[in-house]
Design a protein around this motif. Sequence first.
Motif, mmCIF file in Angstrom:
data_model
loop_
_atom_site.group_PDB
_atom_site.id
_atom_site.type_symbol
_atom_site.label_atom_id
_atom_site.label_comp_id
_atom_site.label_asym_id
_atom_site.label_seq_id
_atom_site.Cartn_x
_atom_site.Cartn_y
_atom_site.Cartn_z
ATOM 1 N N MET A 43 6.949 12.027 3.902
ATOM 2 C CA MET A 43 5.957 11.822 2.385
ATOM 3 C C MET A 43 5.033 11.488 2.177
ATOM 4 O O MET A 43 4.929 9.938 3.096
ATOM 5 N N THR A 44 4.156 12.382 1.763
ATOM 6 C CA THR A 44 2.357 11.037 1.912
ATOM 7 C C THR A 44 2.844 10.580 0.472
ATOM 8 O O THR A 44 3.234 10.700 -0.590
ATOM 9 N N ALA A 45 2.272 9.346 0.656
ATOM 10 C CA ALA A 45 2.412 8.191 -0.671
ATOM 11 C C ALA A 45 0.921 8.011 -1.636
ATOM 12 O O ALA A 45 0.197 6.728 -0.008
ATOM 13 N N LEU A 88 7.000 2.534 6.532
ATOM 14 C CA LEU A 88 5.924 3.701 6.215
ATOM 15 C C LEU A 88 5.056 3.134 7.111
ATOM 16 O O LEU A 88 4.646 1.991 7.431
ATOM 17 N N SER A 89 4.165 4.389 7.187
ATOM 18 C CA SER A 89 3.311 4.827 7.957
ATOM 19 C C SER A 89 1.902 4.664 7.496
ATOM 20 O O SER A 89 1.604 5.267 6.455
ATOM 21 N N PHE A 90 0.587 3.920 8.700
ATOM 22 C CA PHE A 90 -0.701 3.727 7.975
ATOM 23 C C PHE A 90 -1.643 4.604 8.765
ATOM 24 O O PHE A 90 -1.376 4.348 10.161
ATOM 25 N N PHE A 91 -2.857 5.247 8.321
ATOM 26 C CA PHE A 91 -3.134 6.031 9.613
ATOM 27 C C PHE A 91 -4.919 5.338 8.964
ATOM 28 O O PHE A 91 -5.470 5.657 7.889
ATOM 29 N N PHE A 133 -4.602 -2.587 -1.798
ATOM 30 C CA PHE A 133 -5.021 -1.875 -3.332
ATOM 31 C C PHE A 133 -5.463 -0.615 -2.324
ATOM 32 O O PHE A 133 -5.359 0.231 -2.698
ATOM 33 N N THR A 134 -5.707 -0.982 -1.546
ATOM 34 C CA THR A 134 -7.310 0.244 -0.558
ATOM 35 C C THR A 134 -6.750 0.581 0.637
ATOM 36 O O THR A 134 -5.861 1.933 0.633
ATOM 37 N N LEU A 135 -5.340 0.280 1.279
ATOM 38 C CA LEU A 135 -3.746 0.465 2.242
ATOM 39 C C LEU A 135 -3.317 0.940 1.845
ATOM 40 O O LEU A 135 -3.238 2.985 2.046
ATOM 41 N N ILE A 136 -2.449 1.247 0.829
ATOM 42 C CA ILE A 136 -1.854 2.481 -0.258
ATOM 43 C C ILE A 136 -2.621 3.251 -1.059
ATOM 44 O O ILE A 136 -2.448 4.225 -1.356
ATOM 45 N N ALA A 148 -0.273 6.663 14.239
ATOM 46 C CA ALA A 148 -0.113 5.757 12.810
ATOM 47 C C ALA A 148 -0.548 4.364 13.756
ATOM 48 O O ALA A 148 -0.415 3.337 14.699
ATOM 49 N N ASN A 149 -1.402 3.785 12.661
ATOM 50 C CA ASN A 149 -2.427 2.510 13.531
ATOM 51 C C ASN A 149 -1.933 1.259 12.657
ATOM 52 O O ASN A 149 -1.592 -0.070 13.701
#
Length: 170
Positions: A37-39, A75-78, A16-19, A121-122
């Motif tokens: 794109m950012t989502a 999906l890349s998370f930072f 929930f916080t990650l996305i 990305a982490n």
Amino acid sequence: MIHKTIKIEELKFNPFTLIGRDWMLITAGNINSFNTMTASWGSLGYIWERPVVSCVIRPQRFTRKFVEENEFFTLSFFGMEYRSALEICGKYSGKNVNKVEMARLTPKEDEEFKTVFFEQANLVLICKKIYFQDIIPENFLDKSIDNFYPAKDYHRMFIGEILKVLKKEE
């Protein structure tokens, strides 16, 4: 920076916080032709005996064409230090500007699946498209959801099987 492949069972985060709060980049294409794109809408889960992600993309987003035309997407998370980069990737269209360069992100191509993610990305989820569905307003049981669509530009949902998880080495 080096990313190592980890087992999906090793993941430890709050989706929930990650996305929803931290955001992500949805990217498709190869190193020579891709868009991102950012989502902040999407989900993670398990269906059809597979670990999956779902993401939604409006019809006018340039990235949607790349997701539709390619078998894989990422999906890349930072970390929060990249918030301004994600804001740039959400504000500008890759059709008009090189937003990856503007955001100072470094694209990398996964050698196995030939799809793009970002060096900074982490966490990266490499996904294979397995389903799509257009959002149909007649199916809203809570009619207030239609308020998210004043232009009637309903999202297309993509479900991707998570094939590979990459984590940045500390």
